[in-house]
Design a protein around this motif. Structure first.
Motif, PDB file in Angstrom:
ATOM      1  N   THR A   1      50.021  49.264   2.243  1.00 24.86           N
ATOM      2  CA  THR A   1      49.801  49.402   0.790  1.00 24.86           C
ATOM      3  C   THR A   1      50.308  48.162   0.020  1.00 24.86           C
ATOM      4  N   ASP A   2      51.131  48.326  -1.022  1.00 26.82           N
ATOM      5  CA  ASP A   2      51.533  47.196  -1.870  1.00 26.82           C
ATOM      6  C   ASP A   2      52.633  46.331  -1.253  1.00 26.82           C
TER       7      ASP A   2
ATOM      8  N   TYR B   1      71.891  47.624   5.641  1.00 27.72           N
ATOM      9  CA  TYR B   1      71.271  48.914   5.348  1.00 27.72           C
ATOM     10  C   TYR B   1      69.792  48.806   5.727  1.00 27.72           C
TER      11      TYR B   1
ATOM     12  N   PHE C   1      62.910  52.537   5.504  1.00 33.53           N
ATOM     13  CA  PHE C   1      61.482  52.255   5.311  1.00 33.53           C
ATOM     14  C   PHE C   1      60.816  53.285   4.418  1.00 33.53           C
ATOM     15  N   GLY C   2      61.593  53.833   3.464  1.00 39.54           N
ATOM     16  CA  GLY C   2      61.000  54.718   2.467  1.00 39.54           C
ATOM     17  C   GLY C   2      60.632  56.081   3.016  1.00 39.54           C
ATOM     18  N   SER C   3      59.779  56.776   2.271  1.00 39.25           N
ATOM     19  CA  SER C   3      59.528  58.189   2.567  1.00 39.25           C
ATOM     20  C   SER C   3      58.249  58.434   3.350  1.00 39.25           C
ATOM     21  N   LEU C   4      57.407  57.403   3.518  1.00 37.25           N
ATOM     22  CA  LEU C   4      56.093  57.667   4.110  1.00 37.25           C
ATOM     23  C   LEU C   4      55.787  56.882   5.382  1.00 37.25           C
TER      24      LEU C   4
ATOM     25  N   GLU D   1      64.919  48.588  -6.689  1.00 37.36           N
ATOM     26  CA  GLU D   1      66.299  49.073  -6.615  1.00 37.36           C
ATOM     27  C   GLU D   1      67.199  47.978  -6.053  1.00 37.36           C
TER      28      GLU D   1
ATOM     29  N   GLN E   1      69.924  56.624  -1.486  1.00 40.77           N
ATOM     30  CA  GLN E   1      69.716  55.165  -1.388  1.00 40.77           C
ATOM     31  C   GLN E   1      70.371  54.360  -2.516  1.00 40.77           C
TER      32      GLN E   1
ATOM     33  N   TRP F   1      68.267  60.815   6.065  1.00 37.46           N
ATOM     34  CA  TRP F   1      67.977  60.456   4.662  1.00 37.46           C
ATOM     35  C   TRP F   1      69.319  60.173   4.000  1.00 37.46           C
TER      36      TRP F   1
ATOM     37  N   GLY G   1      58.671  48.902  -0.134  1.00 34.74           N
ATOM     38  CA  GLY G   1      58.060  49.827  -1.091  1.00 34.74           C
ATOM     39  C   GLY G   1      58.530  49.391  -2.477  1.00 34.74           C
ATOM     40  N   TRP G   2      57.739  49.626  -3.504  1.00 34.11           N
ATOM     41  CA  TRP G   2      58.101  49.058  -4.803  1.00 34.11           C
ATOM     42  C   TRP G   2      59.431  49.611  -5.319  1.00 34.11           C
ATOM     43  N   ASN G   3      59.689  50.904  -5.087  1.00 34.33           N
ATOM     44  CA  ASN G   3      60.976  51.437  -5.554  1.00 34.33           C
ATOM     45  C   ASN G   3      62.140  50.763  -4.846  1.00 34.33           C
ATOM     46  N   SER G   4      62.041  50.667  -3.529  1.00 33.66           N
ATOM     47  CA  SER G   4      63.138  50.050  -2.773  1.00 33.66           C
ATOM     48  C   SER G   4      63.338  48.605  -3.225  1.00 33.66           C
TER      49      SER G   4
ATOM     50  N   GLY H   1      57.999  58.615  -3.571  1.00 34.69           N
ATOM     51  CA  GLY H   1      57.943  57.269  -4.148  1.00 34.69           C
ATOM     52  C   GLY H   1      57.354  57.237  -5.551  1.00 34.69           C
ATOM     53  N   HIS H   2      56.709  58.306  -5.992  1.00 35.19           N
ATOM     54  CA  HIS H   2      56.184  58.379  -7.357  1.00 35.19           C
ATOM     55  C   HIS H   2      57.068  59.274  -8.224  1.00 35.19           C
TER      56      HIS H   2
HETATM   57  C1  UDX Z   1      55.399  54.690  -1.571  1.00 30.27           C
HETATM   58  C2  UDX Z   1      54.831  53.344  -1.094  1.00 30.27           C
HETATM   59  O1  UDX Z   1      54.983  53.174   0.268  1.00 30.27           O
HETATM   60  C3  UDX Z   1      55.390  52.232  -1.902  1.00 30.27           C
HETATM   61  O2  UDX Z   1      54.982  50.996  -1.358  1.00 30.27           O
HETATM   62  C4  UDX Z   1      54.879  52.426  -3.292  1.00 30.27           C
HETATM   63  O3  UDX Z   1      55.243  51.344  -4.094  1.00 30.27           O
HETATM   64  C5  UDX Z   1      55.426  53.737  -3.816  1.00 30.27           C
HETATM   65  O4  UDX Z   1      55.044  54.808  -2.953  1.00 30.27           O
HETATM   66  P1  UDX Z   1      57.742  54.824  -0.208  1.00 30.27           P
HETATM   67  O5  UDX Z   1      57.065  54.285   0.978  1.00 30.27           O
HETATM   68  O6  UDX Z   1      58.421  56.109  -0.084  1.00 30.27           O
HETATM   69  O7  UDX Z   1      56.785  54.866  -1.485  1.00 30.27           O
HETATM   70  O8  UDX Z   1      58.805  53.670  -0.587  1.00 30.27           O
HETATM   71  P2  UDX Z   1      59.604  53.333  -1.907  1.00 30.27           P
HETATM   72  O9  UDX Z   1      58.679  52.910  -2.988  1.00 30.27           O
HETATM   73  O10 UDX Z   1      60.609  52.346  -1.510  1.00 30.27           O
HETATM   74  O11 UDX Z   1      60.281  54.693  -2.347  1.00 30.27           O
HETATM   75  C6  UDX Z   1      61.231  55.359  -1.572  1.00 30.27           C
HETATM   76  C7  UDX Z   1      62.217  56.045  -2.484  1.00 30.27           C
HETATM   77  O12 UDX Z   1      63.007  56.922  -1.698  1.00 30.27           O
HETATM   78  C8  UDX Z   1      63.172  55.079  -3.173  1.00 30.27           C
HETATM   79  O13 UDX Z   1      63.356  55.464  -4.522  1.00 30.27           O
HETATM   80  C9  UDX Z   1      64.478  55.236  -2.396  1.00 30.27           C
HETATM   81  O14 UDX Z   1      65.636  55.068  -3.179  1.00 30.27           O
HETATM   82  C10 UDX Z   1      64.380  56.648  -1.891  1.00 30.27           C
HETATM   83  N1  UDX Z   1      65.103  56.816  -0.613  1.00 30.27           N
HETATM   84  C11 UDX Z   1      64.662  56.197   0.512  1.00 30.27           C
HETATM   85  C12 UDX Z   1      66.217  57.619  -0.589  1.00 30.27           C
HETATM   86  O15 UDX Z   1      66.641  58.157  -1.610  1.00 30.27           O
HETATM   87  N2  UDX Z   1      66.859  57.789   0.600  1.00 30.27           N
HETATM   88  C13 UDX Z   1      66.455  57.224   1.746  1.00 30.27           C
HETATM   89  O16 UDX Z   1      67.100  57.450   2.773  1.00 30.27           O
HETATM   90  C14 UDX Z   1      65.313  56.389   1.705  1.00 30.27           C
END
Ligand code: UDX
Length: 453
Positions: A368-369, A270, A273-276, A353, A330, A327, A347-350, A17-18
């Motif tokens: 978290t956020d 779709y 729930f992100g990567s964590l 996006e 996305q 996976w 998650g902020w990226n999702s 996510g970073h």
């Molecule tokens: C974490 C925090 O949970 C999030 O709230 C914070 O803002 C950033 O760090 P994460 O939980 O992984 O991130 O969620 P998110 O911020 O949504 O990032 C996930 C990333 O993985 C996105 O860029 C998404 O496009 C990508 N992804 C997710 C994929 O490429 N494939 C998938 O199947 C799922």
């Protein structure tokens, strides 16, 4: 020897996510003529499933080259600072010896020691906040003592934001005391030296967070440079740009895209729930049956570590309607015409996006956020619906079903779709040639080049 006018070293915190937003930012810098080197840890590099050829990647050490499982957060962060500072310095000196000197370190706000390394080597330093301006404004208020914890009021008023209930605040603030190491990181560590950074970047775009951006810009020289979306989804300036390039999980691209290609326009839910996030097993069960009974097609990302939480007979029973993958790519999925809505942890990226690609959301924040992002998605950007939890913190299947039908079939869905189009257009405008984010990036590079090596 390669010639270039500026060389930026990008230092993301080593989680997906970073890495994603900082990698997208790297691509945009490179597109504007800067050389870019992204530094990640030996362990993360070893475990990556895919490595981009687009950006040059180098490694440093966090002190745990074989992994940091079971290591307490504060121990990990202290070790990363100690070993990371040394190995980053070594890397920068090596690049200089190779005739490729670095001008600026762009470090993740989660790694504030990036600034000390830059200053000790006489380089410029830019801090990159991967999360929203809103959330960082809340942390800033706590840091400055403008928001006292534990909370005394039922409603919190932060400039540029709507009144927030405790449940709308980031979990490190609302559950004050529960995550001391992360609280220390997000509230104190990432704020304490930003005044000394030469630039402060936010992974957002100006129109999305106009008021809060303006407020922060009054106290700190912040610049919004998002959305961090590969340009192939917004315009065609970066031909050949692949999606991410640095993937911790292997995307099942062909399976997903072939399946989506067979579904009608706007028909698929779709879910990811992100990567964590580790979703509660009861919640997984409710989500599974909520999806099943909605009678819509769905593409659901269930990471390998989460599959044991799926109800036993679920996979087979849903095979005609749904596809479950470990996976997916996305951005490609969100940009696909068959997608009708996105059930997301926010998650902020999702969130960014989905906003930038115009996909309505059902918000199911976990921690978290994400609660703050969900609040803004629903009440400010009007891009989705927040699924309400019961007294045990679970969103029940009937609530999930209602949210889906409101978005996919109801009048509210139509209004949200209109807003989705508006945000998609505004994101593109910010990103495009001459847009606010594009200008901020150009201005950054111009100033860096102007002030010389
Ligand atoms: C974490 C925090 O949970 C999030 O709230 C914070 O803002 C950033 O760090 P994460 O939980 O992984 O991130 O969620 P998110 O911020 O949504 O990032 C996930 C990333 O993985 C996105 O860029 C998404 O496009 C990508 N992804 C997710 C994929 O490429 N494939 C998938 O199947 C799922």
């Amino acid at each position: 020897m390669e010639t270039f006018e500026a060389h930026c070293l990008i230092l993301p915190y080593p989680v997906q996510g970073h890495i994603n937003p900082m990698l997208q930012f790297s691509k945009r810098l490179q597109h504007q003529g800067s050389k870019v080197t992204l530094a990640t840890t030996n362990y993360l590099f070893k475990t990556l499933q895919e490595v981009s050829g687009f950006i040059s990647v180098e490694t440093i050490s966090d002190g745990y080259d074989e992994g940091a499982n079971e290591i307490a957060e504060e121990t990990y962060l202290a070790m990363f600072q100690k070993v990371g500072s040394k190995t980053l310095t070594k890397l920068i000196l090596k690049l200089k010896d190779l005739g490729c000197p670095v001008d600026c370190i762009i470090y993740d706000a989660f790694l504030p020691w990036g600034l000390d390394v830059a200053k000790s080597l006489g380089l410029r330093a830019a801090v990159f906040f991967t999360q929203s301006c809103a959330v960082n404004n809340i942390y800033y208020h706590v840091y400055k003592g403008l928001l006292k914890l534990p909370l005394e009021e039922t409603k919190v008023q932060i400039p540029g934001l709507p009144p927030l209930l405790s449940s709308d605040l980031p979990s490190f603030v609302s559950s004050y005391g529960s995550y001391p190491a992360i609280f220390q990181l997000v509230v104190n560590d990432q704020m304490k030296n930003i005044g000394a950074a030469d630039w402060i970047f936010f992974n957002t775009f100006y129109m999305l967070e106009e008021q809060v951006n303006d407020w922060m810009a009054n106290v700190l020289p912040v610049k919004s440079i998002g959305p961090a979306i590969p340009s192939m989804y917004l315009d065609k300036r970066l031909e050949g740009d692949n999606q991410y390039g640095l993937n911790v999980f292997k995307p099942m691209t062909d399976t997903c895209m072939a399946w989506l290609n067979e579904r009608p326009k706007s028909s698929v839910i779709y879910v990811a729930f992100g990567s964590l996030a580790a979703v509660d097993a009861k919640q997984m069960e409710e989500l599974a049956w909520g999806l099943r009974t909605s009678n819509h097609h769905f593409l659901w990302v269930v990471r390998e570590s989460e599959t044991n939480k799926l109800p036993e007979d679920f996979t087979e029973e849903t095979s005609d309607k749904g596809l479950i993958v470990s996976w997916c790519p996305q951005l490609e999925v969100l940009a696909h015409k068959s997608i009708g809505c996105f059930i997301t942890h926010c998650g902020w990226n999702s969130t960014l996006e989905a906003l930038s690609l115009g996909v309505p959301m059902v918000a199911m924040p976990q921690w978290t956020d994400q609660s703050t992002n969900a609040k803004l998605v629903m009440d400010i950007w009007k891009m989705g619906i927040k699924a309400q939890q019961d007294a045990n913190g679970i969103v029940r299947r009937d609530v999930i079903g209602q949210c889906i039908s409101e978005l996919m079939e109801g009048a509210k869905g139509q209004e949200i779709s209109r807003n989705a189009k508006k945000w998609k257009d505004l994101a593109r405008e910010a990103f495009d040639e001459g847009g606010s984010s594009d200008e901020n990036i150009k201005d950054f590079l111009a100033k860096m080049i102007e002030s010389g090596r």
